[in-house]
Motif scaffolding. Structure first.
Motif, mmCIF file in Angstrom:
data_model
loop_
_atom_site.group_PDB
_atom_site.id
_atom_site.type_symbol
_atom_site.label_atom_id
_atom_site.label_comp_id
_atom_site.label_asym_id
_atom_site.label_seq_id
_atom_site.Cartn_x
_atom_site.Cartn_y
_atom_site.Cartn_z
ATOM 1 N N LYS A 41 6.046 -2.105 10.678
ATOM 2 C CA LYS A 41 6.415 -2.834 12.055
ATOM 3 C C LYS A 41 5.266 -2.395 12.883
ATOM 4 N N LYS A 42 4.744 -1.277 13.069
ATOM 5 C CA LYS A 42 3.830 -0.875 14.108
ATOM 6 C C LYS A 42 2.530 -1.708 13.896
ATOM 7 N N ARG A 43 2.020 -1.902 12.742
ATOM 8 C CA ARG A 43 0.968 -2.474 12.373
ATOM 9 C C ARG A 43 0.987 -4.081 12.696
ATOM 10 N N PHE A 44 2.139 -4.405 12.356
ATOM 11 C CA PHE A 44 2.532 -6.068 12.573
ATOM 12 C C PHE A 44 2.453 -6.366 13.906
ATOM 13 N N TYR A 45 3.052 -5.478 14.783
ATOM 14 C CA TYR A 45 3.071 -5.638 16.315
ATOM 15 C C TYR A 45 1.587 -5.562 16.839
ATOM 16 N N ALA A 46 0.830 -4.604 16.356
ATOM 17 C CA ALA A 46 -0.442 -4.547 16.927
ATOM 18 C C ALA A 46 -1.335 -5.638 16.606
ATOM 19 N N LEU A 47 -1.209 -6.202 15.218
ATOM 20 C CA LEU A 47 -1.900 -7.398 14.681
ATOM 21 C C LEU A 47 -1.905 -8.663 15.555
ATOM 22 N N THR A 48 -0.063 -8.741 15.595
ATOM 23 C CA THR A 48 0.207 -10.219 16.338
ATOM 24 C C THR A 48 0.093 -10.253 17.865
ATOM 25 N N ASN A 49 -0.165 -8.855 18.162
ATOM 26 C CA ASN A 49 -0.297 -9.078 19.754
ATOM 27 C C ASN A 49 -1.615 -8.622 20.402
ATOM 28 N N GLU A 50 -2.556 -8.118 19.147
ATOM 29 C CA GLU A 50 -3.820 -7.790 19.449
ATOM 30 C C GLU A 50 -3.834 -6.444 20.150
ATOM 31 N N THR A 51 -2.977 -5.395 20.020
ATOM 32 C CA THR A 51 -3.054 -4.218 20.961
ATOM 33 C C THR A 51 -4.102 -3.167 20.222
ATOM 34 N N ARG A 52 -4.425 -2.410 21.104
ATOM 35 C CA ARG A 52 -5.375 -1.444 20.587
ATOM 36 C C ARG A 52 -4.563 0.234 20.595
ATOM 37 N N ALA A 53 -4.866 1.023 19.853
ATOM 38 C CA ALA A 53 -4.471 2.422 20.181
ATOM 39 C C ALA A 53 -4.571 2.867 21.278
ATOM 40 N N SER A 54 -3.568 3.738 22.052
ATOM 41 C CA SER A 54 -3.707 4.293 23.238
ATOM 42 C C SER A 54 -3.739 5.794 23.073
ATOM 43 N N PHE A 55 -3.994 6.530 24.039
ATOM 44 C CA PHE A 55 -3.953 7.921 24.038
ATOM 45 C C PHE A 55 -2.777 8.604 23.757
ATOM 46 N N LYS A 56 -1.570 7.948 24.185
ATOM 47 C CA LYS A 56 -0.200 8.143 24.239
ATOM 48 C C LYS A 56 0.077 8.483 22.535
ATOM 49 N N ASP A 57 -0.660 8.027 21.735
ATOM 50 C CA ASP A 57 -0.388 7.875 20.337
ATOM 51 C C ASP A 57 -0.463 9.349 19.890
ATOM 52 N N VAL A 58 -1.700 9.906 20.648
ATOM 53 C CA VAL A 58 -1.969 11.380 20.140
ATOM 54 C C VAL A 58 -0.904 12.282 20.013
ATOM 55 N N PHE A 59 0.379 12.007 20.987
ATOM 56 C CA PHE A 59 1.519 12.793 20.903
ATOM 57 C C PHE A 59 2.494 12.503 19.676
ATOM 58 N N HIS A 60 2.411 11.389 19.320
ATOM 59 C CA HIS A 60 2.946 10.847 18.200
ATOM 60 C C HIS A 60 2.514 11.414 16.754
ATOM 61 N N ILE A 61 1.396 11.034 16.464
ATOM 62 C CA ILE A 61 0.366 11.493 15.216
ATOM 63 C C ILE A 61 -0.375 12.632 15.067
ATOM 64 N N SER A 106 8.152 -10.618 5.112
ATOM 65 C CA SER A 106 8.805 -9.375 4.711
ATOM 66 C C SER A 106 7.461 -8.453 4.713
ATOM 67 N N LEU A 107 7.926 -7.171 5.559
ATOM 68 C CA LEU A 107 6.662 -6.248 5.943
ATOM 69 C C LEU A 107 7.269 -4.825 4.878
ATOM 70 N N ILE A 108 6.066 -4.719 4.117
ATOM 71 C CA ILE A 108 6.555 -4.167 2.908
ATOM 72 C C ILE A 108 5.652 -2.619 2.692
ATOM 73 N N ASP A 109 4.934 -2.336 3.773
ATOM 74 C CA ASP A 109 4.114 -1.104 3.904
ATOM 75 C C ASP A 109 4.643 0.144 4.442
ATOM 76 N N GLN A 110 4.083 1.163 3.959
ATOM 77 C CA GLN A 110 4.867 2.421 4.607
ATOM 78 C C GLN A 110 4.390 2.440 6.201
ATOM 79 N N ASP A 111 5.483 3.388 6.956
ATOM 80 C CA ASP A 111 5.257 3.433 8.413
ATOM 81 C C ASP A 111 3.721 4.060 8.441
ATOM 82 N N ILE A 112 2.898 3.394 9.212
ATOM 83 C CA ILE A 112 1.438 3.912 9.419
ATOM 84 C C ILE A 112 1.422 5.264 10.127
ATOM 85 N N ASN A 113 2.482 5.848 10.932
ATOM 86 C CA ASN A 113 2.364 7.137 11.144
ATOM 87 C C ASN A 113 2.556 8.206 10.378
ATOM 88 N N ILE A 114 3.332 7.841 9.285
ATOM 89 C CA ILE A 114 3.417 8.620 8.257
ATOM 90 C C ILE A 114 2.202 8.678 7.348
#
Length: 223
Positions: A41-61, A106-114
């Motif tokens: 879901k996360k990579r799907f959103y990033a790809l379809t909305n052309e978003t990039r990783a932000s520094f707040k992601d550091v706290f999650h992963i 259908s989105l079949i990949d593992q959660d990118i954060n994992i």
């Protein structure tokens, strides 16, 4: 392209025009009922909305996983510019055609954060030094363990097998995090789709390094 029962699975290169054409050709000619793609879901959103990783992601992963993600995206972007194809264009094409033709997506990949967290644990200081040594061997001593191939096209099965074998041998932790575990997840999700929609044609778009093992896992699951 591999076919097993109601599943058609295409191994692609994420920076190959050939892969974009193959995706478009199959969907338009064969009219699948379901299009399954190598995204969560996360990579799907990033790809379809052309978003990039932000520094707040550091706290999650975590910092290391965040840095790995940035480096990987940078390398893929540079290679994409080199061949004139944006990274993930074949997946974007699959999404676009699924929407235009009202196909189930259908989105079949593992959660990118994992995946990133497990990859982060696998990249130890020892692994970093081993990677540096492999680069020195290739650049300075001209020692190549993998046959050269055209990056504008999908590598042959022989080359893919060779690359995977080398990664598994030299970097078993990375192999497990990036390939083995994700193959299990994608195979499980595709197996569920195959059984839930037995009368439907399922078209899966995955990286070429995953294609054959996913089929093998599905067959073993049924055995």
């Amino acid at each position: 392209m591999n076919c097993y029962k109601n599943l058609y699975i295409l191994g692609t290169s994420h920076i190959s025009k050939e892969s974009v054409d193959q995706v478009e050709d199959f969907i338009l000619k064969n009219k699948p009922d379901i299009v399954a793609i190598e995204l969560d879901k996360k990579r799907f959103y990033a790809l379809t909305n052309e978003t990039r990783a932000s520094f707040k992601d550091v706290f999650h992963i975590g910092a290391k996983a965040f840095l790995i993600n940035l480096i990987g995206a940078y390398i893929e972007k540079k290679l994409g510019k080199l061949v004139g194809v944006s990274p993930g264009s074949e997946v974007k094409k699959a999404i676009e055609l699924a929407r235009e033709n009202n196909l189930k997506l259908s989105l079949i990949d593992q959660d990118i954060n994992i995946t990133l967290k497990r990859l982060s644990k696998a990249i130890t200081i020892k692994v970093v030094f081993k990677f540096i040594w492999d680069i020195i061997r290739a650049v300075v001593f001209r020692k190549k363990d993998i046959e050269m191939f055209d990056i504008t096209k999908v590598p042959s099965k022989k080359i893919i097998d060779s690359i995977i074998a080398q990664v598994k041998k030299r970097y078993p932790g990375i192999y497990k995090a990036l390939i083995e575990e994700r193959n299990e997840v994608m195979a499980k999700n595709l197996y569920k789709l195959m059984n839930k929609y037995k009368d439907s044609k399922i078209f899966a778009v995955v990286g070429a390094g995953h294609e054959f093992e996913i089929i093998d896992i599905i067959k073993r699951t049924e055995a």
